[in-house]
Design an enzyme around this catalytic site. Structure first.
Site, PDB file in Angstrom:
ATOM      1  N   ALA A  13     -26.942 -52.143  26.097  1.00  0.00           N
ATOM      2  CA  ALA A  13     -26.389 -51.475  24.876  1.00  0.00           C
ATOM      3  C   ALA A  13     -27.172 -51.440  23.476  1.00  0.00           C
ATOM      4  O   ALA A  13     -26.921 -51.013  22.755  1.00  0.00           O
ATOM      5  CB  ALA A  13     -24.848 -52.184  24.550  1.00  0.00           C
ATOM      6  N   THR A  14     -28.181 -52.567  23.414  1.00  0.00           N
ATOM      7  CA  THR A  14     -29.130 -52.628  22.354  1.00  0.00           C
ATOM      8  C   THR A  14     -30.543 -52.476  22.659  1.00  0.00           C
ATOM      9  O   THR A  14     -31.229 -52.285  21.750  1.00  0.00           O
ATOM     10  CB  THR A  14     -28.849 -53.888  21.824  1.00  0.00           C
ATOM     11  OG1 THR A  14     -29.181 -55.143  22.924  1.00  0.00           O
ATOM     12  CG2 THR A  14     -27.497 -54.340  21.227  1.00  0.00           C
ATOM     13  N   SER A  15     -30.800 -52.584  23.957  1.00  0.00           N
ATOM     14  CA  SER A  15     -32.123 -52.242  24.285  1.00  0.00           C
ATOM     15  C   SER A  15     -32.473 -51.817  25.614  1.00  0.00           C
ATOM     16  O   SER A  15     -31.560 -51.975  26.389  1.00  0.00           O
ATOM     17  CB  SER A  15     -33.145 -53.471  23.850  1.00  0.00           C
ATOM     18  OG  SER A  15     -32.972 -54.569  24.659  1.00  0.00           O
ATOM     19  N   HIS A 232     -24.060 -50.419  37.855  1.00  0.00           N
ATOM     20  CA  HIS A 232     -23.646 -51.296  36.780  1.00  0.00           C
ATOM     21  C   HIS A 232     -24.146 -52.587  36.521  1.00  0.00           C
ATOM     22  O   HIS A 232     -24.609 -53.286  37.490  1.00  0.00           O
ATOM     23  CB  HIS A 232     -22.131 -51.588  36.993  1.00  0.00           C
ATOM     24  CG  HIS A 232     -21.359 -52.212  36.093  1.00  0.00           C
ATOM     25  ND1 HIS A 232     -20.090 -52.713  36.118  1.00  0.00           N
ATOM     26  CD2 HIS A 232     -21.710 -52.234  34.804  1.00  0.00           C
ATOM     27  CE1 HIS A 232     -19.757 -53.306  34.895  1.00  0.00           C
ATOM     28  NE2 HIS A 232     -20.607 -53.021  33.993  1.00  0.00           N
ATOM     29  N   ASP A 233     -24.736 -52.927  35.381  1.00  0.00           N
ATOM     30  CA  ASP A 233     -25.585 -53.919  35.235  1.00  0.00           C
ATOM     31  C   ASP A 233     -25.078 -55.319  35.633  1.00  0.00           C
ATOM     32  O   ASP A 233     -25.788 -56.259  36.060  1.00  0.00           O
ATOM     33  CB  ASP A 233     -26.304 -54.055  33.709  1.00  0.00           C
ATOM     34  CG  ASP A 233     -25.251 -53.851  32.547  1.00  0.00           C
ATOM     35  OD1 ASP A 233     -23.893 -53.975  32.930  1.00  0.00           O
ATOM     36  OD2 ASP A 233     -25.507 -53.664  31.598  1.00  0.00           O
ATOM     37  N   THR A 234     -23.681 -55.444  35.372  1.00  0.00           N
ATOM     38  CA  THR A 234     -23.065 -56.673  35.926  1.00  0.00           C
ATOM     39  C   THR A 234     -23.282 -56.709  37.489  1.00  0.00           C
ATOM     40  O   THR A 234     -23.343 -57.728  37.897  1.00  0.00           O
ATOM     41  CB  THR A 234     -21.757 -56.705  35.434  1.00  0.00           C
ATOM     42  OG1 THR A 234     -21.706 -56.387  33.932  1.00  0.00           O
ATOM     43  CG2 THR A 234     -21.057 -58.171  35.661  1.00  0.00           C
ATOM     44  N   THR A 255     -24.328 -58.601  25.159  1.00  0.00           N
ATOM     45  CA  THR A 255     -23.375 -58.016  24.282  1.00  0.00           C
ATOM     46  C   THR A 255     -21.944 -58.371  24.587  1.00  0.00           C
ATOM     47  O   THR A 255     -21.268 -58.646  24.032  1.00  0.00           O
ATOM     48  CB  THR A 255     -23.751 -56.625  24.225  1.00  0.00           C
ATOM     49  OG1 THR A 255     -24.914 -56.348  23.954  1.00  0.00           O
ATOM     50  CG2 THR A 255     -22.598 -55.954  23.250  1.00  0.00           C
ATOM     51  N   ASN A 292     -13.335 -59.062  30.639  1.00  0.00           N
ATOM     52  CA  ASN A 292     -14.173 -58.783  29.755  1.00  0.00           C
ATOM     53  C   ASN A 292     -14.002 -59.650  28.434  1.00  0.00           C
ATOM     54  O   ASN A 292     -12.854 -59.444  27.843  1.00  0.00           O
ATOM     55  CB  ASN A 292     -14.358 -57.273  29.136  1.00  0.00           C
ATOM     56  CG  ASN A 292     -14.988 -56.391  30.137  1.00  0.00           C
ATOM     57  OD1 ASN A 292     -15.058 -56.197  31.304  1.00  0.00           O
ATOM     58  ND2 ASN A 292     -16.051 -55.392  29.470  1.00  0.00           N
ATOM     59  N   GLY A 413     -28.770 -62.958  28.829  1.00  0.00           N
ATOM     60  CA  GLY A 413     -29.352 -63.474  27.632  1.00  0.00           C
ATOM     61  C   GLY A 413     -28.539 -64.832  27.009  1.00  0.00           C
ATOM     62  O   GLY A 413     -29.111 -65.591  26.628  1.00  0.00           O
TER      63      GLY A 413
END
Length: 478
Positions: A13-15, A232-234, A255, A292, A413
């Site tokens: 969502a940011t990069s 889905h990244d998760t 995020t 979430n 992260g």
């Protein structure tokens, strides 16, 4: 597993980034090729993604990956969930909306008037999130003219290959996938006025979507197949979480913090619904039973506000070290849980961009707490509040699923954030294993390699490869 090289497109969502994955029988190595910014852009009709710039960066990154490693055999794509692009006659109608756009409020009420949330939960197994795709579809007038809707990784795959599909792990986040059959719930779509023609063919992780279109292959420098991964990244991150036992919890922390357990079957009880736990598909048909929790968004937005105030960048690692020093002094005094000014990390007032420090301060005051003085102390309050939410979600997941959770794996992260990992261990009363930070990309490349290999390695075998090369950092509860 045969030695292979693949390319992974990993969009956050940011990069976003493109990496090369080199896989052998007992190791996987990643090489970062390119990283590019991503984020919301304000348009006249609301908050969107700059998808044109994002796609151009993806193609440039893939071209550089092939230049560096001509042996690359395939491409896999993962991204955040719920957002989509609408197509008509083979063209994108408009930039995809950003999930933080506030247009979906009306859609929530309309959907729940037609199908009450308790009934929805029995059909799709999803927690309530105001930006779930079915709420977005309900208020998107363009659906009347669209002939297909593709989630972000499927949209990229379509541009690369020309084939329109929906990969199941990400499709499970739309609210339109039957939680029991893992097929589109066409009756539900019809009830909600969502044209069934928009819902494309479903594919599983490991299936080949198609080969690069000739014009794209010319730009990238190779005619490669695109292989569906846990898009889905998760879902990809959980593949690479080296879970030490079946009762280990995971937190995919970026995020957002996705906190949960890997199960064989969904949990659809009233208690699970009331606790707002979701049942999303994972790779190989596993269930990602999770909640979430607002994650590093709170910290990144706070830093962004301070940088705007100062007019210069802030050294976040140094600030976290100072926050950790504050924490260590408290721990030495034997008062880890004492005098902690905590706030609700999931409070709706924190969900949109803006002055995060002011909003956090307002929450603290409303709950009777003093606002910490100094930035290190303020950062520690953010970290401890996120950790408290993580620990609560882990306990709840175990209770709802009937599991005695024995450990927590933090990947992504957040695994680099030492104060957060220690605070999570302290508040959960469980050991925390931190890493790998690159779990999403690792899961992406491992699913590709398994598909190319054709030998059907289990998720546990893939995790053994991850564990061999990425020893996690262990944090014991204090």
């Amino acid at each position: 597993m045969t030695a292979r090289a693949v390319a992974a497109v990993d969009l956050g969502a940011t990069s976003g980034r493109v990496v090369i994955g080199r896989i052998t029988a007992d190791a996987v190595d990643l090489e970062l090729v390119s990283r590019f910014p991503n984020g919301p852009v304000e348009r006249e009709d609301g908050l969107h993604w700059d998808f044109g710039a994002l796609y151009a960066s993806i193609v440039d990154g893939l071209a550089e990956a092939v230049r560096r490693e001509p042996a690359i055999e395939s491409i896999g794509i993962d991204s955040w969930a719920v957002d989509y692009g609408l197509l008509r006659d083979g063209a994108l109608l408009a930039e995809p909306f950003h999930y933080r756009d506030d247009r979906t409020e009306r859609g929530i009420a309309e959907v729940h008037d037609i199908v009450p949330f308790a009934q929805l939960y029995q059909r799709n197994g999803l927690q309530f999130l105001p930006f779930n795709t079915l709420y977005q579809y309900r208020v998107d007038a363009r659906t009347a003219e669209a002939d297909a809707a593709l989630l972000i990784p499927d949209l990229v795959a379509w541009l690369l290959t020309g084939r329109q599909v929906a990969e199941r792990t990400n499709a499970s986040t739309t609210g339109l996938l039957d939680v029991r059959s893992s097929e589109w719930d066409l009756e539900l779509a019809e009830q909600l006025g969502i044209p069934r023609r928009m819902l494309p063919e479903l594919v599983n992780p490991g299936e080949t979507v198609g080969r690069l279109r000739p014009d794209v292959a010319d730009r990238i420098g190779s005619v490669l197949p695109v292989i569906a991964v846990g898009s889905h990244d998760t879902a990809s991150a959980v593949v690479a979480a080296p879970l030490v036992s079946p009762d280990a919890a995971y937190i995919s922390c970026g995020t957002w913090g996705l906190v949960g357990l890997e199960l064989e079957a969904p949990v659809l009880s009233d208690a699970a619904r009331e606790a707002n736990f979701t049942n999303e598909l994972g790779v190989d048909g596993r269930i990602r039973f999770l909640h979430n929790v607002t994650g590093l968004w709170l910290l990144s937005e706070t830093i962004r506000a301070w940088e705007a105030e100062d007019g210069r960048p802030i050294d976040l690692p140094a600030l976290l070290a100072e926050a950790g020093a504050v924490d260590a002094k408290t721990a030495e005094a034997g008062a880890v849980d004492a005098h902690e000014p905590l706030f609700d990390a999931n409070d709706p007032s924190l969900s949109t961009p803006g002055d995060m420090p002011a909003r956090i301060a307002a929450l603290l005051r409303r709950s009777g707490h003093d606002v910490p003085v100094g930035r290190p102390a303020f950062v520690r309050t953010i970290v401890e509040s996120i950790a408290a939410a993580f620990a609560d979600a882990v306990r709840t997941a175990g209770d709802l699923a009937g599991r005695a959770v024995d450990s927590i794996h933090i990947v992504g992260g957040g695994s680099l954030n030492e104060p957060l990992c220690q605070a999570t261990a302290d508040r959960a009363g469980l050991p925390v294993f931190a890493g790998p930070v690159e779990a999403t990309a690792l899961g992406n490349v491992l699913v590709q390699a398994r598909a190319l290999d054709g030998q059907g390695a289990t998720l546990e075998q893939l995790r053994t490869i991850v564990a061999a090369g990425h020893s996690p950092v262990r944090y014991e509860p204090r």
